[in-house]
Design a protein around this motif. Structure first.
Motif, PDB file in Angstrom:
ATOM      1  N   GLU A   1       1.000  -1.169   0.127  1.00  0.00           N
ATOM      2  CA  GLU A   1      -0.298   0.056   0.265  1.00  0.00           C
ATOM      3  C   GLU A   1       1.052   1.500  -0.195  1.00  0.00           C
ATOM      4  O   GLU A   1       0.672   1.872  -0.553  1.00  0.00           O
ATOM      5  CB  GLU A   1      -0.803   0.163   0.995  1.00  0.00           C
ATOM      6  CG  GLU A   1      -2.528  -0.640   1.040  1.00  0.00           C
ATOM      7  CD  GLU A   1      -3.069  -0.481   0.408  1.00  0.00           C
ATOM      8  OE1 GLU A   1      -3.252   0.207  -0.230  1.00  0.00           O
ATOM      9  OE2 GLU A   1      -4.007  -1.654  -0.120  1.00  0.00           O
ATOM     10  N   LYS A   2       2.000   0.928   0.407  1.00  0.00           N
ATOM     11  CA  LYS A   2       2.848   2.233   0.562  1.00  0.00           C
ATOM     12  C   LYS A   2       4.099   2.206  -1.210  1.00  0.00           C
ATOM     13  O   LYS A   2       4.592   2.945  -0.812  1.00  0.00           O
ATOM     14  CB  LYS A   2       4.398   2.042   2.031  1.00  0.00           C
ATOM     15  CG  LYS A   2       3.739   2.545   2.801  1.00  0.00           C
ATOM     16  CD  LYS A   2       4.457   2.739   3.658  1.00  0.00           C
ATOM     17  CE  LYS A   2       3.823   3.008   5.492  1.00  0.00           C
ATOM     18  NZ  LYS A   2       3.608   5.130   5.022  1.00  0.00           N
TER      19      LYS A   2
ATOM     20  N   GLU B   1       6.825   2.636   8.355  1.00  0.00           N
ATOM     21  CA  GLU B   1       5.704   3.670   8.708  1.00  0.00           C
ATOM     22  C   GLU B   1       6.494   4.716   8.572  1.00  0.00           C
ATOM     23  O   GLU B   1       6.355   6.457   7.905  1.00  0.00           O
ATOM     24  CB  GLU B   1       4.530   3.538   9.521  1.00  0.00           C
ATOM     25  CG  GLU B   1       3.733   5.410   9.642  1.00  0.00           C
ATOM     26  CD  GLU B   1       3.135   5.654   8.428  1.00  0.00           C
ATOM     27  OE1 GLU B   1       2.361   4.642   7.493  1.00  0.00           O
ATOM     28  OE2 GLU B   1       2.480   6.233   8.240  1.00  0.00           O
TER      29      GLU B   1
ATOM     30  N   PHE C   1       9.302   5.364   5.705  1.00  0.00           N
ATOM     31  CA  PHE C   1       8.358   5.765   4.859  1.00  0.00           C
ATOM     32  C   PHE C   1       7.039   6.233   4.239  1.00  0.00           C
ATOM     33  O   PHE C   1       5.902   6.300   5.025  1.00  0.00           O
ATOM     34  CB  PHE C   1       8.327   4.747   3.635  1.00  0.00           C
ATOM     35  CG  PHE C   1       9.981   4.223   2.988  1.00  0.00           C
ATOM     36  CD1 PHE C   1      10.203   4.379   2.778  1.00  0.00           C
ATOM     37  CD2 PHE C   1      10.062   3.050   4.356  1.00  0.00           C
ATOM     38  CE1 PHE C   1      11.491   3.618   1.904  1.00  0.00           C
ATOM     39  CE2 PHE C   1      11.139   2.601   3.762  1.00  0.00           C
ATOM     40  CZ  PHE C   1      12.283   2.684   2.713  1.00  0.00           C
TER      41      PHE C   1
ATOM     42  N   GLU D   1       5.027   8.491   3.438  1.00  0.00           N
ATOM     43  CA  GLU D   1       4.149   8.930   2.635  1.00  0.00           C
ATOM     44  C   GLU D   1       3.536   7.671   1.343  1.00  0.00           C
ATOM     45  O   GLU D   1       5.046   6.815   1.271  1.00  0.00           O
ATOM     46  CB  GLU D   1       3.699  10.100   1.550  1.00  0.00           C
ATOM     47  CG  GLU D   1       4.255  11.723   2.516  1.00  0.00           C
ATOM     48  CD  GLU D   1       3.137  11.594   3.538  1.00  0.00           C
ATOM     49  OE1 GLU D   1       1.914  11.247   2.422  1.00  0.00           O
ATOM     50  OE2 GLU D   1       2.450  12.397   4.191  1.00  0.00           O
ATOM     51  N   PRO D   2       2.512   6.811   1.734  1.00  0.00           N
ATOM     52  CA  PRO D   2       1.604   7.845   2.548  1.00  0.00           C
ATOM     53  C   PRO D   2       0.938   7.185   3.393  1.00  0.00           C
ATOM     54  O   PRO D   2       0.900   6.286   3.890  1.00  0.00           O
ATOM     55  CB  PRO D   2       0.144   6.433   1.399  1.00  0.00           C
ATOM     56  CG  PRO D   2       0.597   5.516   0.333  1.00  0.00           C
ATOM     57  CD  PRO D   2       1.944   5.765   0.303  1.00  0.00           C
ATOM     58  N   ASN D   3       0.396   8.297   4.096  1.00  0.00           N
ATOM     59  CA  ASN D   3       0.473   7.170   5.228  1.00  0.00           C
ATOM     60  C   ASN D   3      -0.757   6.609   5.764  1.00  0.00           C
ATOM     61  O   ASN D   3      -1.762   7.259   5.190  1.00  0.00           O
ATOM     62  CB  ASN D   3       0.068   9.398   6.165  1.00  0.00           C
ATOM     63  CG  ASN D   3      -0.635   8.944   7.739  1.00  0.00           C
ATOM     64  OD1 ASN D   3      -1.833   8.324   8.244  1.00  0.00           O
ATOM     65  ND2 ASN D   3      -0.358   9.261   8.541  1.00  0.00           N
ATOM     66  N   LEU D   4      -0.355   5.919   6.938  1.00  0.00           N
ATOM     67  CA  LEU D   4      -0.893   4.584   6.805  1.00  0.00           C
ATOM     68  C   LEU D   4      -1.243   4.687   8.610  1.00  0.00           C
ATOM     69  O   LEU D   4      -2.014   3.632   8.608  1.00  0.00           O
ATOM     70  CB  LEU D   4      -0.881   3.224   6.268  1.00  0.00           C
ATOM     71  CG  LEU D   4      -0.596   2.958   4.384  1.00  0.00           C
ATOM     72  CD1 LEU D   4       0.208   1.699   4.319  1.00  0.00           C
ATOM     73  CD2 LEU D   4      -2.000   3.460   3.870  1.00  0.00           C
TER      74      LEU D   4
ATOM     75  N   SER E   1      -2.388  -4.926  -3.630  1.00  0.00           N
ATOM     76  CA  SER E   1      -2.163  -5.146  -1.715  1.00  0.00           C
ATOM     77  C   SER E   1      -2.353  -6.849  -1.399  1.00  0.00           C
ATOM     78  O   SER E   1      -1.004  -6.919   0.073  1.00  0.00           O
ATOM     79  CB  SER E   1      -1.830  -4.268  -0.828  1.00  0.00           C
ATOM     80  OG  SER E   1      -3.453  -3.718  -0.662  1.00  0.00           O
TER      81      SER E   1
END
Ligand SMILES: N[C@@H](CCC(=O)N[C@@H](CS)C(=O)NCC(=O)O)C(=O)O
Length: 232
Positions: free
Chosen positions: A21-22, A70, A73, A75-78, A198
């Motif tokens: 997802e990232k 997290e 990396f 972005e995107p923030n999960l 994903s």
């Protein structure tokens, strides 16, 4: 970056889906249950999967790995920044890692891992008890809290959805799923989350692997999850 383990483990699946997802490319190397090598053993001193390696950094535990990813990396923030959303995200991750895994693990280990992988005696009663008594209250709870947006927190994909969907994916591979009549919202939510790229690729390979190994040992007397304990 390397993840050691197998996506049949919901903890490994959670890390791989989180990375996907990232937009990260995480290499999955088989490890755990007797497999692995020096890097896996250095990353995971108790040989639990997932282990993780990024250059000379080695660590294990899905939550520790996700915390690292997290932070490195963002972005995107999960994992939401807003305090309440962040706390609720971690609540769902903990629910998945503890109560859902206690129930799901008893089912998966005794219907597939012990009889088909380890080829040792299984405890079918433990599996049936978990399916009858432990899983339905969790599914009932989730049915009541999934928002109409289709995402658990902040109306967007977060670690909360990834963590809860991961054990449901593994259970789905052996035919243990929520009951659409009793859990319509949960059933639709799970189908949508697990169809995301994903999850979908690894899931198909896991289903093929389970079939190639003889499939799950059928439940002797197990009810469907959520039909009030009656046999289906
Ligand atoms: N808290 C750990 C749990 C890891 C864990 O228990 N993994 C299981 C697979 S689901 C495992 O490696 N079992 C093999 C063994 O115990 O030998 C995490 O979040 O990563």
């Amino acid at each position: 970056m390397i993840v050691f383990g197998s996506t049949l483990s919901p903890y490994v699946r959670k890390v791989m889906a989180f990375g996907a997802e990232k937009g990260l490319s995480l290499e999955l190397q088989p490890a755990g249950m007797g497999r692995g090598g020096p890097d896996f053993e250095a990353a995971s001193p108790f040989r639990k999967m997932p282990g993780f390696k990024d250059d000379d950094f080695l660590i294990s535990d899905s939550s520790a790995i996700i915390t690292y990813l997290e932070a490195k990396f963002p972005e995107p923030n999960l994992i939401p920044a807003e305090p309440r959303a962040r706390a609720r995200t971690i609540w769902y991750e903990e629910l998945a890692d503890t109560l859902m895994m206690a129930a799901g693990g008893a089912i998966f280990v005794n219907r597939f891992i012990r009889p088909r992988v380890l080829k040792v005696e299984a405890d079918p009663v433990a599996a049936e008890t978990a399916q009858r008594d432990l899983l339905p209250p969790i599914f009932d709870y989730l049915e009541g809290v999934i928002p109409v947006s289709g995402f658990l927190v902040e109306d967007r994909i977060t670690l909360a959805d990834i963590a809860i969907a991961s054990p449901m994916a593994t259970l789905g591979c052996i035919g243990v799923e929520s009951c659409p009549e009793r859990h319509p919202r949960l059933t639709a939510w799970a189908a949508t989350i697990l169809a995301r790229p994903s999850f979908a690729g690894a899931l198909q390979k896991d289903q093929e692997l389970i079939s190639a190994m003889g499939g799950p040992v059928p439940a002797q007397d197990a009810p469907r999850v959520g039909n009030g304990g009656k046999k289906s």
